[in-house]
Every structure is written in structure tokens, then in C-alpha cells.
Enzyme design. Sequence first.
Site, mmCIF file in Angstrom:
data_model
loop_
_atom_site.group_PDB
_atom_site.id
_atom_site.type_symbol
_atom_site.label_atom_id
_atom_site.label_comp_id
_atom_site.label_asym_id
_atom_site.label_seq_id
_atom_site.Cartn_x
_atom_site.Cartn_y
_atom_site.Cartn_z
ATOM 1 N N TYR A 53 0.841 -1.203 0.000
ATOM 2 C CA TYR A 53 0.000 0.000 0.000
ATOM 3 C C TYR A 53 0.876 1.253 0.000
ATOM 4 C CZ TYR A 53 -3.500 -3.487 1.453
ATOM 5 O OH TYR A 53 -4.297 -4.599 1.535
ATOM 6 N N HIS A 118 0.666 -11.903 1.000
ATOM 7 C CA HIS A 118 -0.415 -11.114 0.380
ATOM 8 C C HIS A 118 -1.212 -11.928 -0.650
ATOM 9 C CE1 HIS A 118 -1.423 -6.598 -0.255
ATOM 10 N NE2 HIS A 118 -2.488 -7.336 -0.430
HETATM 11 P P1 NAP Z 1 -13.793 -1.062 1.650
HETATM 12 O O1 NAP Z 1 -13.269 -1.019 3.009
HETATM 13 O O2 NAP Z 1 -14.889 -2.013 1.324
HETATM 14 O O3 NAP Z 1 -14.284 0.404 1.214
HETATM 15 C C1 NAP Z 1 -13.515 1.557 1.428
HETATM 16 C C2 NAP Z 1 -14.253 2.758 0.797
HETATM 17 O O4 NAP Z 1 -15.525 2.915 1.420
HETATM 18 C C3 NAP Z 1 -13.522 4.075 0.956
HETATM 19 O O5 NAP Z 1 -13.730 4.808 -0.244
HETATM 20 C C4 NAP Z 1 -14.243 4.756 2.118
HETATM 21 O O6 NAP Z 1 -14.254 6.171 2.017
HETATM 22 C C5 NAP Z 1 -15.649 4.237 1.945
HETATM 23 N N1 NAP Z 1 -16.365 4.129 3.225
HETATM 24 C C6 NAP Z 1 -15.863 3.712 4.408
HETATM 25 N N2 NAP Z 1 -16.817 3.727 5.353
HETATM 26 C C7 NAP Z 1 -17.947 4.164 4.758
HETATM 27 C C8 NAP Z 1 -19.244 4.418 5.226
HETATM 28 N N3 NAP Z 1 -19.582 4.183 6.503
HETATM 29 N N4 NAP Z 1 -20.176 4.898 4.350
HETATM 30 C C9 NAP Z 1 -19.839 5.122 3.056
HETATM 31 N N5 NAP Z 1 -18.607 4.900 2.551
HETATM 32 C C10 NAP Z 1 -17.665 4.435 3.399
HETATM 33 O O7 NAP Z 1 -12.638 -1.348 0.584
HETATM 34 P P2 NAP Z 1 -11.070 -1.622 0.658
HETATM 35 O O8 NAP Z 1 -10.337 -0.448 1.228
HETATM 36 O O9 NAP Z 1 -10.652 -2.074 -0.692
HETATM 37 O O10 NAP Z 1 -10.953 -2.896 1.639
HETATM 38 C C11 NAP Z 1 -10.746 -2.771 3.039
HETATM 39 C C12 NAP Z 1 -9.333 -3.096 3.439
HETATM 40 O O11 NAP Z 1 -9.044 -4.459 3.175
HETATM 41 C C13 NAP Z 1 -8.257 -2.345 2.647
HETATM 42 O O12 NAP Z 1 -8.132 -1.003 3.006
HETATM 43 C C14 NAP Z 1 -7.061 -3.205 2.940
HETATM 44 O O13 NAP Z 1 -6.547 -2.921 4.232
HETATM 45 C C15 NAP Z 1 -7.661 -4.605 2.854
HETATM 46 N N6 NAP Z 1 -7.564 -5.220 1.512
HETATM 47 C C16 NAP Z 1 -6.823 -6.366 1.387
HETATM 48 C C17 NAP Z 1 -6.691 -6.970 0.150
HETATM 49 C C18 NAP Z 1 -5.858 -8.220 0.039
HETATM 50 O O14 NAP Z 1 -5.547 -8.638 -1.082
HETATM 51 N N7 NAP Z 1 -5.500 -8.842 1.137
HETATM 52 C C19 NAP Z 1 -7.328 -6.445 -0.977
HETATM 53 C C20 NAP Z 1 -8.107 -5.304 -0.813
HETATM 54 C C21 NAP Z 1 -8.223 -4.711 0.431
HETATM 55 P P3 NAP Z 1 -13.240 7.172 2.816
HETATM 56 O O15 NAP Z 1 -11.895 6.509 2.832
HETATM 57 O O16 NAP Z 1 -13.304 8.424 2.009
HETATM 58 O O17 NAP Z 1 -13.778 7.381 4.201
#
Ligand code: NAP
Length: 284
Positions: A53, A118
Site C-alpha cells: 500500500y 499477500h
Molecule cells: P472497503 O473497506 O470495502 O471500502 C472503502 C471505501 O468505502 C472508501 O472509499 C471509504 O471512504 C468508503 N467508506 C468507508 N466507510 C464508509 C461508510 N460508513 N459509508 C460510506 N462509505 C464508506 O474497501 P477496501 O479499502 O478495498 O478494503 C478494506 C481493506 O481491506 C483495505 O483497506 C485493505 O486494508 C484490505 N484489503 C486487502 C486486500 C488483500 O488482497 N489482502 C485487498 C483489498 C483490500 P473514505 O476513505 O473516504 O472514508
Amino acid sequence: MRTCPLPNGATMPALGLGTWRMGESKRSRASEVAAVRLALQLGYRLIDTAEMYGEGGAEEVVGEAVAQALAAGELRRDELFVVSKVYPHNASHTGIPAACQRSLQRLRLEHIDLYLLHWRGQHPLHETVAAFEALKRQGRVRHWGVSNFDVDDMEELMRVEHGARCAANQVYYAISERGIEYDLLPWLREHRMPCMAYCPIGQGRLGGDEVLAAIGRAHGVSATQVALAWLLGQPGVVGIPKAVRPEHLRENLAAAQLVLSAEDRAELDRHFPPPRHKQSLAMT
Ligand code: NAP
């Protein structure tokens, strides 16, 4: 905060903060550090990050915020569960200790609580597992695990020496992406291994769903909160929504308190049907 047991009897918080897309630009650095700091002040005790990241930038953001919180006496290190991930191309005998050291420096920590591969790469699993076990012996990681592993990958891991010491598998799981319920989630439950659900709110898109919104109106919460409450109600599942905006951080934490009724769940099952056959693992 509800916790989720690990196979060795330790626990991890069932809700955490994701950090993908943080640390990518200098301009947003201060607001991201402030977001992670606020999360800690609000009560988040699990932070998920990765060397990928922002090419280390997200780990630096986490390191800065955690250092501030520790210095201010707002939390103790042993109350916090930090997850980071090694790139598959670094997951070799020599690559893992070097990558872990770089992550620890950026995180300004002595140890990582859970260190994940990962996704699968070219290095043999036995080599990766042996290197993870060495880090555990040295006290640089407390637990290790994997990410984006399907059932066949998990079975292969179990056949590797010490592979059964894997503490968790992090995969894409959300109400709109239920494929793992067919086989992987039952497999993880059977092995008492937490399923860390990434993209638990569909990267924000679930906020626009009409059925989630209608259920939310009845509870006085948002559609996103209903999606997260549904996820956190699944046994053995840990959710790690990413948020930078303060209102999102607060909403997501509050969603952990929301209990959906059997009628709500039945309606959600009709709108987002569970899988009836094997599906390939969703990834981002
Ligand atoms: P997510 O958590 O499903 O969604 C994040 C998005 O949703 C951001 O744009 C955020 O906006 C918004 N959001 C957050 N809370 C909200 C709410 N209450 N209402 C409306 N919108 C909201 O997606 P993600 O970041 O892809 O996944 C979560 C985490 O999982 C990642 O950050 C990472 O740490 C991990 N991940 C791991 C892998 C892997 O391969 N292991 C892959 C993808 C992700 P703001 O930021 O503007 O508040």
C-alpha cells in the site's frame, strides 16, 4: 469490541481499519495520519496494512499515528493488533526477514501481530512458512497467515511442515460477494481460523443499495452500516473497512453494535443469495 479467536487460543478484534490507498501521496498524508489517530481514539484496535500500500507509505502513516497515540498515553502497544503483508515476490527465505524489517521500521514497531503472505507467488510455500516461523521465534511477528488463498491452497498449506500454524486467511468477502460461503468459509470455521474480510463494504458501493438502505432506515442507520453489521454477524469473520472520513470511521464502529433481525437477514438472503455452487475466489 467483539474479538475473534485464533487457532492457538489468542484473539484478534473482530473489526479493524483498512489502509489500502493511504500513503500514496504527500498531500493527503496529514489527513490520513489524523484518520488513523482518530480511529485509535474512537476505539479501533486492529489496523490492516501491507508493504504494497503506497509502496510502504501506508505503513508509514500507521507508524506515525500509532507513535503519536502511544506517546500521548492513549493506548498501550499490547492493546493494538497490527496486521501487515509481504509481497509474494519477497516471500523467500531471505526476502521475508528483509521485508519484515523494512515494514517494522516504517511502522516504528518491535513486532507485527499478524504477518500475511499477500497472495500466492513463485516461492514454494514450505520456504515461506519456514521464514514466517523463524520471524515468530525471533519475536518479530506474533502470528502469520495468508491472503487470497482458496480451499485448494489451504489444503496444500496444511501439508507443508508447520503449515497448520497459519493463523488467518484474508479474502474478499462482503454481502455482495458471498462465494466463499460455499466452501472456503466452512473450511476456515472447521479449522478455527478467522476469515479476515476485505472490501467488506464493497469499496463503498454498497452504500447505494436500495434494500440495504430500506433496512437501514428502519434501524436509523445507513445502508453501509447494515452491510457491515451483516458481515460482523457471521461467526469467525473479521471486517476491516477502510475509512478516512471521520463520519465513516464513526459509522463503521457503530455498525458493530447493530443487531439485524431474522426478518432482515431473510430479506438480505433474497436480495443477495448465498452461493449454490463453487465460485472462484473474488479478488481486487
Ligand atoms: P472497503 O473497506 O470495502 O471500502 C472503502 C471505501 O468505502 C472508501 O472509499 C471509504 O471512504 C468508503 N467508506 C468507508 N466507510 C464508509 C461508510 N460508513 N459509508 C460510506 N462509505 C464508506 O474497501 P477496501 O479499502 O478495498 O478494503 C478494506 C481493506 O481491506 C483495505 O483497506 C485493505 O486494508 C484490505 N484489503 C486487502 C486486500 C488483500 O488482497 N489482502 C485487498 C483489498 C483490500 P473514505 O476513505 O473516504 O472514508
